[in-house]
Design a protein around this motif. Structure first.
Motif, mmCIF file in Angstrom:
data_model
loop_
_atom_site.group_PDB
_atom_site.id
_atom_site.type_symbol
_atom_site.label_atom_id
_atom_site.label_comp_id
_atom_site.label_asym_id
_atom_site.label_seq_id
_atom_site.Cartn_x
_atom_site.Cartn_y
_atom_site.Cartn_z
ATOM 1 N N PHE A 1 2.806 -7.826 -43.838
ATOM 2 C CA PHE A 1 2.761 -6.375 -43.975
ATOM 3 C C PHE A 1 4.142 -5.923 -44.450
ATOM 4 O O PHE A 1 5.147 -6.437 -43.968
ATOM 5 N N PRO A 2 4.211 -4.990 -45.393
ATOM 6 C CA PRO A 2 5.511 -4.590 -45.943
ATOM 7 C C PRO A 2 6.523 -4.206 -44.855
ATOM 8 O O PRO A 2 6.204 -3.474 -43.927
ATOM 9 N N GLY A 3 7.718 -4.754 -44.990
ATOM 10 C CA GLY A 3 8.803 -4.440 -44.071
ATOM 11 C C GLY A 3 8.773 -5.217 -42.770
ATOM 12 O O GLY A 3 9.548 -4.939 -41.870
ATOM 13 N N THR A 4 7.842 -6.173 -42.653
ATOM 14 C CA THR A 4 7.731 -6.956 -41.418
ATOM 15 C C THR A 4 7.616 -8.439 -41.761
ATOM 16 O O THR A 4 7.530 -8.810 -42.924
ATOM 17 N N THR A 5 7.578 -9.242 -40.732
ATOM 18 C CA THR A 5 7.241 -10.660 -40.894
ATOM 19 C C THR A 5 5.933 -10.942 -40.168
ATOM 20 O O THR A 5 5.690 -12.046 -39.706
ATOM 21 N N ASP A 6 5.094 -9.923 -40.068
ATOM 22 C CA ASP A 6 3.817 -10.025 -39.368
ATOM 23 C C ASP A 6 2.659 -10.130 -40.347
ATOM 24 O O ASP A 6 2.651 -9.499 -41.399
ATOM 25 N N ARG A 7 1.658 -10.918 -39.955
ATOM 26 C CA ARG A 7 0.436 -11.041 -40.744
ATOM 27 C C ARG A 7 -0.551 -9.962 -40.312
ATOM 28 O O ARG A 7 -0.484 -9.444 -39.209
ATOM 29 N N ILE A 8 -1.474 -9.658 -41.203
ATOM 30 C CA ILE A 8 -2.454 -8.598 -40.969
ATOM 31 C C ILE A 8 -3.779 -9.216 -40.563
ATOM 32 O O ILE A 8 -4.267 -10.138 -41.208
#
Length: 134
Positions: free
Chosen positions: A77-84
């Protein structure tokens, strides 16, 4: 920064949904419209939801009736290191699927041996700006 138009993956055995809505009928007003919920998790948590060979995500989709899709590895997700994680279906299907996913993530946390009294993880719900302002 990765594109917001991320590709999603789900298990190959995932139930297929119709690409077009069913024909209108006199009772179509009582039918629920498809709903989508997106939330963010770490890459490790996403792997836990997918399971070995996609077994966990396939099981969750079968139990809930919802479709569960994840952004591909390294598509964040933009601006993160997290998956959606995107869950789609009727409200009841989504609630069941989210319950299964959260229960899995909690069980993974508590199965790890830690010195912390309460293990911590982050899960972020993605809410469109239109809904925040409304």
């Amino acid at each position: 920064m990765e594109s917001t138009e991320s590709s999603y993956v789900s298990s190959p055995e995932a139930p297929r949904r119709r690409s077009s809505p069913p024909p209108k009928s006199p009772t179509s007003d009582t039918m629920e419209k498809p709903t989508y919920v997106r939330f963010l998790v770490s890459n490790a948590a996403a792997g836990s939801v997918i399971g070995k060979g996609g077994a966990t995500i396939t099981d969750f989709q079968s139990q809930s009736g919802a479709r569960i899709q994840l952004s591909r590895n390294h598509e964040f997700f933009p601006g993160t290191t997290d998956r959606i994680i995107m869950v789609s279906g009727s409200i009841n299907e989504i609630l069941k699927a989210v319950d299964l996913v959260l229960a899995k993530l909690l069980s993974e946390l508590y199965s790890e041996e830690t010195d912390d009294v309460e293990p911590r993880t982050k899960l972020r719900l993605v809410v469109p700006i239109v809904l925040v302002v409304a």
